[in-house]
Design an enzyme around this catalytic site. Structure first.
Site, mmCIF file in Angstrom:
data_model
loop_
_atom_site.group_PDB
_atom_site.id
_atom_site.type_symbol
_atom_site.label_atom_id
_atom_site.label_comp_id
_atom_site.label_asym_id
_atom_site.label_seq_id
_atom_site.Cartn_x
_atom_site.Cartn_y
_atom_site.Cartn_z
ATOM 1 N N GLU A 1 26.850 -28.764 2.508
ATOM 2 C CA GLU A 1 26.793 -28.833 3.966
ATOM 3 C C GLU A 1 27.234 -30.222 4.454
ATOM 4 O O GLU A 1 27.912 -30.346 5.479
ATOM 5 C CB GLU A 1 25.379 -28.534 4.468
ATOM 6 C CG GLU A 1 24.720 -27.297 3.862
ATOM 7 C CD GLU A 1 25.406 -26.005 4.238
ATOM 8 O OE1 GLU A 1 26.442 -26.028 4.916
ATOM 9 O OE2 GLU A 1 24.897 -24.939 3.843
ATOM 10 N N ASP B 1 18.895 -29.805 -5.554
ATOM 11 C CA ASP B 1 17.510 -29.972 -5.110
ATOM 12 C C ASP B 1 17.227 -29.219 -3.812
ATOM 13 O O ASP B 1 16.155 -28.633 -3.642
ATOM 14 C CB ASP B 1 17.147 -31.456 -4.965
ATOM 15 C CG ASP B 1 18.171 -32.277 -4.182
ATOM 16 O OD1 ASP B 1 19.129 -31.691 -3.635
ATOM 17 O OD2 ASP B 1 18.009 -33.516 -4.130
ATOM 18 N N GLY C 1 19.557 -33.628 -0.913
ATOM 19 C CA GLY C 1 19.902 -32.767 0.204
ATOM 20 C C GLY C 1 20.982 -31.752 -0.076
ATOM 21 O O GLY C 1 21.348 -31.486 -1.218
ATOM 22 N N GLY D 1 26.892 -16.289 -1.051
ATOM 23 C CA GLY D 1 26.510 -17.691 -0.922
ATOM 24 C C GLY D 1 25.156 -17.934 -0.291
ATOM 25 O O GLY D 1 25.023 -18.813 0.566
ATOM 26 N N ASP E 1 0.803 -1.230 0.000
ATOM 27 C CA ASP E 1 0.000 0.000 0.000
ATOM 28 C C ASP E 1 0.836 1.282 0.000
ATOM 29 O O ASP E 1 0.369 2.328 -0.435
ATOM 30 C CB ASP E 1 -1.010 0.009 1.154
ATOM 31 C CG ASP E 1 -0.366 -0.153 2.516
ATOM 32 O OD1 ASP E 1 0.793 -0.589 2.582
ATOM 33 O OD2 ASP E 1 -1.034 0.138 3.526
ATOM 34 N N GLU F 1 9.511 -10.850 -1.967
ATOM 35 C CA GLU F 1 10.539 -9.806 -2.041
ATOM 36 C C GLU F 1 11.952 -10.367 -2.085
ATOM 37 O O GLU F 1 12.838 -9.786 -2.732
ATOM 38 C CB GLU F 1 10.400 -8.845 -0.863
ATOM 39 C CG GLU F 1 9.184 -7.934 -0.929
ATOM 40 C CD GLU F 1 7.930 -8.547 -0.318
ATOM 41 O OE1 GLU F 1 6.887 -7.863 -0.295
ATOM 42 O OE2 GLU F 1 8.007 -9.720 0.135
ATOM 43 N N HIS G 1 0.603 0.614 10.479
ATOM 44 C CA HIS G 1 0.995 -0.768 10.210
ATOM 45 C C HIS G 1 2.350 -0.782 9.502
ATOM 46 O O HIS G 1 2.770 0.206 8.892
ATOM 47 C CB HIS G 1 -0.065 -1.467 9.352
ATOM 48 C CG HIS G 1 -0.280 -0.846 8.013
ATOM 49 N ND1 HIS G 1 -0.916 0.370 7.834
ATOM 50 C CD2 HIS G 1 0.080 -1.259 6.766
ATOM 51 C CE1 HIS G 1 -0.953 0.664 6.550
ATOM 52 N NE2 HIS G 1 -0.355 -0.297 5.877
ATOM 53 N N HIS G 2 3.022 -1.888 9.563
ATOM 54 C CA HIS G 2 4.367 -2.086 9.006
ATOM 55 C C HIS G 2 5.434 -1.274 9.745
ATOM 56 O O HIS G 2 6.561 -1.144 9.249
ATOM 57 C CB HIS G 2 4.437 -1.724 7.503
ATOM 58 C CG HIS G 2 3.544 -2.546 6.622
ATOM 59 N ND1 HIS G 2 2.981 -3.738 7.020
ATOM 60 C CD2 HIS G 2 3.118 -2.338 5.339
ATOM 61 C CE1 HIS G 2 2.249 -4.228 6.029
ATOM 62 N NE2 HIS G 2 2.304 -3.395 5.006
ATOM 63 N N ASN H 1 20.117 -35.051 -5.659
ATOM 64 C CA ASN H 1 21.027 -35.879 -4.850
ATOM 65 C C ASN H 1 20.669 -35.854 -3.365
ATOM 66 O O ASN H 1 21.519 -36.043 -2.505
ATOM 67 C CB ASN H 1 22.485 -35.474 -5.070
ATOM 68 C CG ASN H 1 22.737 -34.005 -4.763
ATOM 69 O OD1 ASN H 1 21.838 -33.271 -4.360
ATOM 70 N ND2 ASN H 1 23.969 -33.570 -4.961
#
Length: 575
Positions: free
Chosen positions: A485, A452, A481, A421, A38, A60, A123-124, A479
């Site tokens: 990591e 994925d 996951g 990253g 708004d 966003e 608001h916001h 693969n």
């Protein structure tokens, strides 16, 4: 109340919104990413009136990723969000653009100046009457913050912000109150484009630095050129290529600099990332008695865990704000002018050259006699699939490291986010990159390589690709996951697992026509070879979605090495 005297004094009054969007159009931008809210709705009405197109992203964060990708391919991008809730959702994407030197204009529609002065409980807001709290947050990831509160200052503020965004190649933040949107400013200024030229170096200081550089270059027995991210971001690729073409000195790129050097050139020697490099590359760069380093950004993943073995005593560094020759720094002497003059004045008779390592797509060398698609075989095979002029987007993790082993055809644009990253960045960035190609009127293919796990974070942006009829080919590495990591810590840990989606069905959720989306599930080398040789697939019209199966624990060579070093840094204690 009588007529506004300030408006009467203007020779060609235009609204603030018209002025802002016209200036953005003059920069070459044709599409603006963002979401309605708004506090920005009135401003959005002026977008089509100034020849711009509203993209309309799904959230966003993705819009910020997309503006980043758009800017990397077109030169600069723009993003509009609403106050508070919208801008904070985008802030991660804007921060990534800041860290990686990408020029993005972030416009935030905010409450009126009257509401701000009265500290209204809107608001916001945080309910504390502070309407600058969010702009203060953004000021840490912007090179200019323009709060457009006074009509008499607004035109200057806009011009300054856009100048800073382009010249410094980083985001700017423009705060547009609702009651300023239709205020009038001097439109006659629009006849003169914003001067986007960098301030030239002081000629005497520049010439001195050039002489010093040439002294060491002419004396070197085994010089090399190493091109990094900021050479691309600060637009000196042309100067770098001119220097390489003239001197024939071996030229290498870092992971973030990939695409800055023509990889079909005999001078191209490959990707240097310290211990993560191929042996021939590492030996050639680290044995050099002079490294001309252009636009270096020596982050951990860009250097394979800070594993460079080069000496500053043998280095000359060219940057957008200064140059450093060995241990002597020359502040304010920027790289563009120095690189141009070095290329112009180098004495080829005094140069000593050695050959670059041969760079090939080592498909046969990495072939294993099994049906399984391996990382080691796949990435060189990608090099044979790619075409001249492609835009290649790689996601943080597997793809960013795998692409090191891919030799690009001429004219390929590499789009990566190695430094910041942010997992999931690439899907939004791909949409922005493909849209930039369309806005430029080109027929370039845009190809995304994404894991994925990363895809699950930002898959909604596929909807925007379909909405705008973009030609995008997505290779989703299935693969199971978060591979990067797993290799850093927790190979079998539950937190590195993800839900098993039916990925090729995802685009159907977004309602495309059957002609817009082609989908493939590829589990073997034979199936992949057949697909990559298919003429229709290579034409790459509409959205092509390839679910590519690989082993859970398989990873590119460079990822394994970098992950190991990253894990060591994570647990290292101070001496």
């Amino acid at each position: 109340m009588g007529p506004d005297i300030r408006t009467q004094s203007l020779t060609k009054p235009v609204t603030v919104a018209e002025y802002l969007f016209t200036r953005i159009h003059q920069l070459g931008i044709r599409s603006i990413h963002g979401l309605p809210g708004d506090f920005n709705l009135i401003a959005l009405d002026y977008i089509p009136k100034t020849g711009l197109k509203w993209v309309g992203s799904v959230n966003e964060l993705n819009a910020a990723y997309a503006a980043d990708g758009y800017a990397r391919c077109l030169g600069i991008g723009a993003l509009i969000t609403t106050f508070g809730v919208g801008e904070l959702s985008a802030l991660n994407g804007v921060a990534g653009a800041y860290s990686e030197h990408v020029p993005v204009i972030h416009i935030v529609g905010c409450p009126s100046t009257v509401s701000q002065r009265n500290g209204m409980l809107l608001h916001h807001t945080l309910g504390n009457g502070d309407f600058n709290v969010f702009s203060k947050m953004s000021s840490e990831v912007a090179v200019d913050v323009a709060r457009l509160n006074k009509p008499s200052e607004i035109a200057d503020q806009i011009d300054h912000a856009l100048h800073e965004c382009w010249v410094r190649s980083r985001p700017v933040y423009i705060m547009l109150p609702t009651d300023m949107v239709t205020k009038k400013v001097e439109g006659a200024r629009l006849a003169d484009l914003i001067d986007l030229n960098e301030a030239p170096n002081d000629p005497e200081r520049e010439d001195y630095v050039v002489d010093v550089v040439l002294k060491y270059l002419h004396a070197a027995k085994s010089p090399v050129i190493l091109v990094d991210a900021c050479a691309i971001r600060h637009r000196v690729v042309e100067e770098v290529r001119a220097l390489v073409a003239k001197t024939k000195i071996p030229a290498f790129v870092t992971p973030m600099g990939k695409g800055a050097v023509d990889e079909t050139s005999p001078e191209y020697g490959g990707v240097y990332a310290g211990s993560g490099s191929q042996d021939a590359v590492r030996e050639r760069v680290e044995s050099a008695d002079l490294v001309l380093s252009v636009g270096a950004l020596k982050s951990d993943f860009n250097t394979a865990g800070f594993s460079y073995h080069t000496s500053q005593l043998n280095s000359i560094d060219f940057h957008s704000t200064h140059c450093t020759v060995r241990y002597s720094e020359y502040p304010g002497v920027t790289m563009r002018g120095v690189l141009r003059k070095v290329a112009e004045r180098v004495d080829l008779k005094k140069l000593t050259r050695v050959e670059s390592p041969a760079v090939k797509n080592e498909v046969k060398k990495n072939y294993e006699d099994s049906k399984t698609i391996t990382q080691a075989w796949f990435w060189p095979r990608v090099g044979e699939y790619l075409q001249e002029g492609d835009i290649v987007v790689t996601e943080t993790g597997t793809s960013n490291f795998g692409i090191w082993e891919t030799r690009f055809p001429s004219g390929v644009t590499g789009v990566t986010q190695v430094f910041w990253g942010s997992i999931g960045w690439s899907v939004g960035a791909t949409q922005g990159a493909a849209l930039a190609a369309k806005d430029l009127g080109t027929t370039k293919r845009t190809v995304l390589f994404v894991g994925d796990g990363s895809f699950q974070l930002s898959c909604q942006e596929v909807s925007t690709m379909i909405k705008h009829g973009l030609d995008v080919t997505i290779f989703l590495i299935y693969n199971e996951g978060f591979t990067i990591e797993r290799w850093i810590h927790g190979m079998e840990a539950e937190y590195n697992d993800i839900a098993k989606w039916k990925y090729t069905e995802v685009p159907e959720v977004f309602g495309p026509s059957p002609k817009q989306v082609k989908k493939f599930i590829i589990k073997t080398k034979e199936e992949l070879e057949k697909l990559l040789k298919d003429k229709q697939f290579n034409a790459a019209k509409g959205l092509q979605f390839v679910e590519l199966w690989m082993e859970k624990e398989d990873a590119p060579r460079a990822l394994k090495l970098t992950a190991e070093m990253s894990a060591k840094h994570n647990v290292r204690l101070e001496d």
